[in-house]
Design a protein around this motif. Structure first.
Motif, mmCIF file in Angstrom:
data_model
loop_
_atom_site.group_PDB
_atom_site.id
_atom_site.type_symbol
_atom_site.label_atom_id
_atom_site.label_comp_id
_atom_site.label_asym_id
_atom_site.label_seq_id
_atom_site.Cartn_x
_atom_site.Cartn_y
_atom_site.Cartn_z
ATOM 1 N N ASN A 57 15.396 -26.050 25.896
ATOM 2 C CA ASN A 57 16.711 -26.687 26.376
ATOM 3 C C ASN A 57 16.862 -28.237 25.986
ATOM 4 O O ASN A 57 17.691 -28.899 26.102
ATOM 5 N N ALA A 68 17.574 -17.729 19.479
ATOM 6 C CA ALA A 68 17.743 -17.879 20.963
ATOM 7 C C ALA A 68 16.605 -17.277 21.757
ATOM 8 O O ALA A 68 16.218 -17.550 22.849
ATOM 9 N N SER A 69 16.164 -15.935 21.159
ATOM 10 C CA SER A 69 15.187 -15.398 21.580
ATOM 11 C C SER A 69 14.351 -14.633 20.525
ATOM 12 O O SER A 69 15.018 -14.532 19.486
ATOM 13 N N SER A 82 11.229 -16.291 25.123
ATOM 14 C CA SER A 82 12.442 -17.073 25.164
ATOM 15 C C SER A 82 11.880 -18.400 26.018
ATOM 16 O O SER A 82 10.881 -18.420 26.473
ATOM 17 N N GLU A 86 17.066 -19.945 30.613
ATOM 18 C CA GLU A 86 18.154 -19.087 30.514
ATOM 19 C C GLU A 86 18.411 -18.210 31.795
ATOM 20 O O GLU A 86 19.393 -17.931 32.291
#
Length: 158
Positions: A57, A68-69, A82, A86
């Motif tokens: 973040n 993103a992952s 991750s 999220e």
């Protein structure tokens, strides 16, 4: 069957302690679970082993070196990485409900955690960067052998 050792690190926030080199020596891959804090962190980790990293973040949006992952399979064991933010405030239960991987790696909370649930493993290697919340800095070593995963938390000198 071979044995694979993967370094897990998270929440460096722009600080890579020198002890990380010893803690992750000999790993074949490093997975960074976000809040990297700049390319120089990834460059230094790459001196140890190849690095794959996800956005946290606090990371700069659009950084081409961050995903993103990460979803991968090593020796038959599925791994998801991750940052965890999220799912809101990440907990093993929330992560296990969202992702199907056998090993789930996350960061964000800065708290070391290893949870075994229904033959699955949820790991937060802890924060490797600046000390916050009176938590000890740490990384982890994930060992995969014969289709089974085990993890060891490795404290870093504060």
């Amino acid at each position: 069957m071979s044995t694979h050792v993967i370094g897990l690190i998270s929440d460096t926030h722009g600080l890579l302690r020198p002890q990380v080199h010893q803690a992750l020596a000999g790993v074949e891959l490093i997975l960074h679970a976000g809040d990297v804090g700049g390319d120089e962190i990834l460059d230094e980790l790459a001196l140890i082993a190849p690095v794959r990293a996800v956005f946290g973040n606090t990371d700069t949006p659009g950084d081409p070196r961050l995903q993103a992952s990460i979803d991968d399979v090593v020796d038959g064991v599925s791994i998801h990485v991750s940052h965890g933010h999220e799912v809101g405030s990440p907990t093993p239960a929330r992560l296990l409900a969202r992702y199907t991987a056998q090993v789930i790696v996350y960061g964000h909370t800065h708290r070391q955690l290893v949870t075994h649930a229904d033959g699955r493993l949820v790991v937060n290697p802890g924060a490797a960067g600046a000390r916050r919340f009176k938590l000890e800095p740490s990384v982890a070593r994930l060992t995969i052998a014969n289709g089974h995963a085990a993890v060891e938390l490795v404290p870093l000198d504060a």
